[in-house]
Design a protein around this motif. Structure first.
Motif, PDB file in Angstrom:
ATOM      1  N   GLY A  67      -6.428  36.043  -0.044  1.00  0.00           N
ATOM      2  CA  GLY A  67      -6.010  36.896   1.057  1.00  0.00           C
ATOM      3  C   GLY A  67      -4.526  36.735   1.307  1.00  0.00           C
ATOM      4  N   TRP A  68      -3.944  37.715   1.975  1.00  0.00           N
ATOM      5  CA  TRP A  68      -2.538  37.639   2.364  1.00  0.00           C
ATOM      6  C   TRP A  68      -2.488  37.876   3.864  1.00  0.00           C
ATOM      7  N   LEU A  69      -2.144  36.828   4.596  1.00  0.00           N
ATOM      8  CA  LEU A  69      -2.165  36.832   6.052  1.00  0.00           C
ATOM      9  C   LEU A  69      -0.720  36.790   6.539  1.00  0.00           C
ATOM     10  N   GLY A  70      -0.152  37.954   6.837  1.00  0.00           N
ATOM     11  CA  GLY A  70       1.269  37.971   7.169  1.00  0.00           C
ATOM     12  C   GLY A  70       2.057  37.397   6.004  1.00  0.00           C
ATOM     13  N   PRO A  71       2.906  36.384   6.244  1.00  0.00           N
ATOM     14  CA  PRO A  71       3.670  35.795   5.150  1.00  0.00           C
ATOM     15  C   PRO A  71       2.946  34.673   4.427  1.00  0.00           C
ATOM     16  N   VAL A  72       1.638  34.536   4.649  1.00  0.00           N
ATOM     17  CA  VAL A  72       0.866  33.411   4.110  1.00  0.00           C
ATOM     18  C   VAL A  72      -0.120  33.902   3.058  1.00  0.00           C
ATOM     19  N   TRP A  73      -0.222  33.139   1.990  1.00  0.00           N
ATOM     20  CA  TRP A  73      -1.193  33.370   0.920  1.00  0.00           C
ATOM     21  C   TRP A  73      -2.364  32.427   1.150  1.00  0.00           C
ATOM     22  N   SER A  74      -3.563  32.974   1.240  1.00  0.00           N
ATOM     23  CA  SER A  74      -4.743  32.138   1.469  1.00  0.00           C
ATOM     24  C   SER A  74      -5.650  32.152   0.253  1.00  0.00           C
ATOM     25  N   MET A  75      -6.282  30.992  -0.033  1.00  0.00           N
ATOM     26  CA  MET A  75      -7.239  30.870  -1.126  1.00  0.00           C
ATOM     27  C   MET A  75      -8.457  30.103  -0.643  1.00  0.00           C
ATOM     28  N   LEU A  76      -9.611  30.595  -1.002  1.00  0.00           N
ATOM     29  CA  LEU A  76     -10.881  29.971  -0.641  1.00  0.00           C
ATOM     30  C   LEU A  76     -11.660  29.728  -1.919  1.00  0.00           C
ATOM     31  N   SER A  77     -12.004  28.479  -2.174  1.00  0.00           N
ATOM     32  CA  SER A  77     -12.729  28.151  -3.397  1.00  0.00           C
ATOM     33  C   SER A  77     -13.713  27.029  -3.121  1.00  0.00           C
ATOM     34  N   ARG A  78     -14.575  26.801  -4.089  1.00  0.00           N
ATOM     35  CA  ARG A  78     -15.597  25.766  -3.945  1.00  0.00           C
ATOM     36  C   ARG A  78     -15.364  24.687  -5.015  1.00  0.00           C
ATOM     37  N   PRO A  79     -15.299  23.426  -4.625  1.00  0.00           N
ATOM     38  CA  PRO A  79     -15.127  22.354  -5.616  1.00  0.00           C
ATOM     39  C   PRO A  79     -16.280  22.331  -6.609  1.00  0.00           C
ATOM     40  N   GLY A  80     -15.986  21.844  -7.798  1.00  0.00           N
ATOM     41  CA  GLY A  80     -17.032  21.731  -8.809  1.00  0.00           C
ATOM     42  C   GLY A  80     -17.192  23.015  -9.582  1.00  0.00           C
ATOM     43  N   GLY A  81     -18.361  23.201 -10.144  1.00  0.00           N
ATOM     44  CA  GLY A  81     -18.620  24.389 -10.943  1.00  0.00           C
ATOM     45  C   GLY A  81     -18.625  24.072 -12.423  1.00  0.00           C
ATOM     46  N   GLY A  82     -19.071  25.003 -13.198  1.00  0.00           N
ATOM     47  CA  GLY A  82     -19.160  24.809 -14.629  1.00  0.00           C
ATOM     48  C   GLY A  82     -17.936  25.311 -15.354  1.00  0.00           C
ATOM     49  N   SER A  83     -18.122  25.669 -16.600  1.00  0.00           N
ATOM     50  CA  SER A  83     -17.014  26.098 -17.432  1.00  0.00           C
ATOM     51  C   SER A  83     -16.681  27.580 -17.269  1.00  0.00           C
ATOM     52  N   ASP A  84     -17.559  28.328 -16.599  1.00  0.00           N
ATOM     53  CA  ASP A  84     -17.333  29.758 -16.410  1.00  0.00           C
ATOM     54  C   ASP A  84     -16.399  29.976 -15.222  1.00  0.00           C
ATOM     55  N   LEU A  85     -15.120  30.192 -15.507  1.00  0.00           N
ATOM     56  CA  LEU A  85     -14.129  30.314 -14.439  1.00  0.00           C
ATOM     57  C   LEU A  85     -14.271  31.619 -13.662  1.00  0.00           C
ATOM     58  N   ASP A  86     -14.967  32.590 -14.227  1.00  0.00           N
ATOM     59  CA  ASP A  86     -15.137  33.868 -13.552  1.00  0.00           C
ATOM     60  C   ASP A  86     -16.405  33.920 -12.712  1.00  0.00           C
ATOM     61  N   ALA A  87     -17.108  32.814 -12.619  1.00  0.00           N
ATOM     62  CA  ALA A  87     -18.363  32.800 -11.874  1.00  0.00           C
ATOM     63  C   ALA A  87     -18.114  33.026 -10.388  1.00  0.00           C
ATOM     64  N   ASP A  88     -19.001  33.766  -9.760  1.00  0.00           N
ATOM     65  CA  ASP A  88     -18.959  33.954  -8.319  1.00  0.00           C
ATOM     66  C   ASP A  88     -19.155  32.597  -7.645  1.00  0.00           C
ATOM     67  N   PRO A  89     -18.268  32.223  -6.696  1.00  0.00           N
ATOM     68  CA  PRO A  89     -18.405  30.913  -6.058  1.00  0.00           C
ATOM     69  C   PRO A  89     -19.683  30.763  -5.238  1.00  0.00           C
ATOM     70  N   ASP A  90     -20.443  31.848  -5.045  1.00  0.00           N
ATOM     71  CA  ASP A  90     -21.721  31.761  -4.359  1.00  0.00           C
ATOM     72  C   ASP A  90     -22.899  31.877  -5.328  1.00  0.00           C
ATOM     73  N   ASP A  91     -22.635  31.738  -6.614  1.00  0.00           N
ATOM     74  CA  ASP A  91     -23.692  31.791  -7.617  1.00  0.00           C
ATOM     75  C   ASP A  91     -24.287  30.397  -7.782  1.00  0.00           C
TER      76      ASP A  91
END
Length: 398
Positions: A67-91
């Protein structure tokens, strides 16, 4: 019949492990599972509610919501996961949905060339009100630190006021004529190029949170005056590789830096900066008669000119169209006066900075339907900015 169909679908989904099974698990999540999609939606809504301009892709990429909040760049991610970098973080096939996602806030929005002035990491389970407050406070500190470290080694080509070289921008096709925010509409400017200036403003403010606050006012004025084909004109500008930002087509989305330090009551509930439409609403709530006072001052001056032989009827001289821009100039002039106490007075510069010849050329190039060939925009802004500044308690010594 219905009961049998449900049973068949359940058996089929469990047997083949397709998206039916994943969807069933997602929508039937246990209470302790945390979905990043929900967090992202609530985050965007919280910042919008507090007056921040927000852009959002609406989908995760590479396992991350951006997201872009005014002059701020925001990122939301989940630690861990497998090798599929394109996986939905809610999968749940790739992530443990019980782990707490992480929010990262970075300023400026594009720190590649200038470096990161602010990096803030918070658990995504932090209460939303605390997130908005903390991001605002850290952003204010980061800007103050950057402003204090500025080296004013270059001069505006017209007024001579000193700025960092990167903070002076070209308002024409020439790279030799570099100007401060309060000189771009001066009558000494020939062959204005507001489309080029628009992209230069976006590039500067995207990469530098210490950029002069006055560039927001220039953006607001051009956006308020622009005609319906501004997007086409900007996107058709030769040699430009980036898309124009939303505030050029919706001036309410312009980010406005507020003055550091004590603020008048009208602005006290706002953060270090805000959307222009939120700023306008806050001022109008605190001073419901201010726009009418602005209009009355314009009418009274016109009547005086008529008595002196000017022959101009007292009328609404673009007050309605330019009201947000005038307010933005008043506030950002106060911001620059406090952040640049050794610089020229923004109010003095504005007194000479609105001139009809240059404004008419700029307005023509952005397809404006406003009559800039008359004294209208220059005259109205030169009256409105002091009226608004006085009402808010700002002055050259504030």
């Amino acid at each position: 019949m219905t009961r049998n169909r449900k049973k068949k679908l359940a058996i089929r989904a469990e047997a083949d492990g397709t998206s039916h099974a994943r969807a069933a698990r997602l929508h039937g999540s246990a209470p302790h599972e945390i979905l990043t999609a929900d967090i992202q939606d609530r985050l965007i809504q919280a910042f919008q509610a507090e007056g921040w301009p927000v852009e959002n892709d609406g989908f995760p990429e590479g396992g991350t919501w951006t997201g872009w909040l005014g002059p701020v760049w925001s990122m939301l991610s989940r630690p861990g996961g497998g090798s599929d970098l394109d996986a939905d973080p809610d999968d749940p096939d790739h992530y443990d949905l019980t782990t707490v996602p992480e929010l990262t806030f970075i300023a400026p929005r594009i720190p590649i060339n200038t470096g990161e002035a602010m990096v803030l990491t918070l658990p995504a389970t932090t209460p939303l009100a605390d997130i908005v407050h903390t991001v605002g406070a850290e952003l204010a500190r980061a800007r103050a630190t950057k402003v204090d470290a500025l080296v004013n080694a270059a001069q505006c080509s017209l007024c001579g006021d000193k700025y960092p070289a990167a903070h002076l921008l070209p308002a024409t096709e020439s790279d030799r004529l570099l100007l401060c925010p309060f000189c771009v509409f001066d009558g000494d400017i020939l062959h204005s190029h507001p489309l080029r200036l628009a992209y230069a403003i976006d590039a500067l403010t995207d990469e530098d949170i210490a950029a002069p606050a006055g560039w927001s006012a220039v953006t607001a004025l051009l956006a308020c005056a622009a005609g319906p084909d501004l997007r086409e004109r900007l996107e058709g500008d030769d040699g430009v590789l980036r898309l124009p930002l939303p505030h050029w087509f919706d001036p309410g989305q312009v980010w406005v830096w507020l003055p550091p330090g004590d603020l008048p009551p009208a602005l006290q509930d706002l953060g270090p900066g805000t959307r222009l439409d939120t700023l306008v609403s806050a001022v109008e709530a605190a001073h419901p008669d201010l726009r009418d006072r602005f209009r009355a001052e314009v009418a009274a001056t016109l009547e005086e000119d008529e008595e002196d032989g000017g022959g101009e009827d007292a009328r609404d001289y673009l007050v309605e169209e330019l009201w947000p821009a005038a307010l933005c100039y008043a506030v950002t002039a106060a911001t620059q006066a406090r952040e640049r106490p050794t610089g020229h007075s923004p109010w003095d510069l504005l007194g000479d900075g609105f001139e009809e010849g240059n404004m008419a050329e700029s307005f023509h190039q952005i397809g404006s339907t406003l009559d800039a060939d008359a004294l209208g925009p220059m005259f109205t802004l030169s009256i409105g900015v002091p009226v608004i500044s006085e009402a808010l308690g700002f002055s050259p010594t504030a």
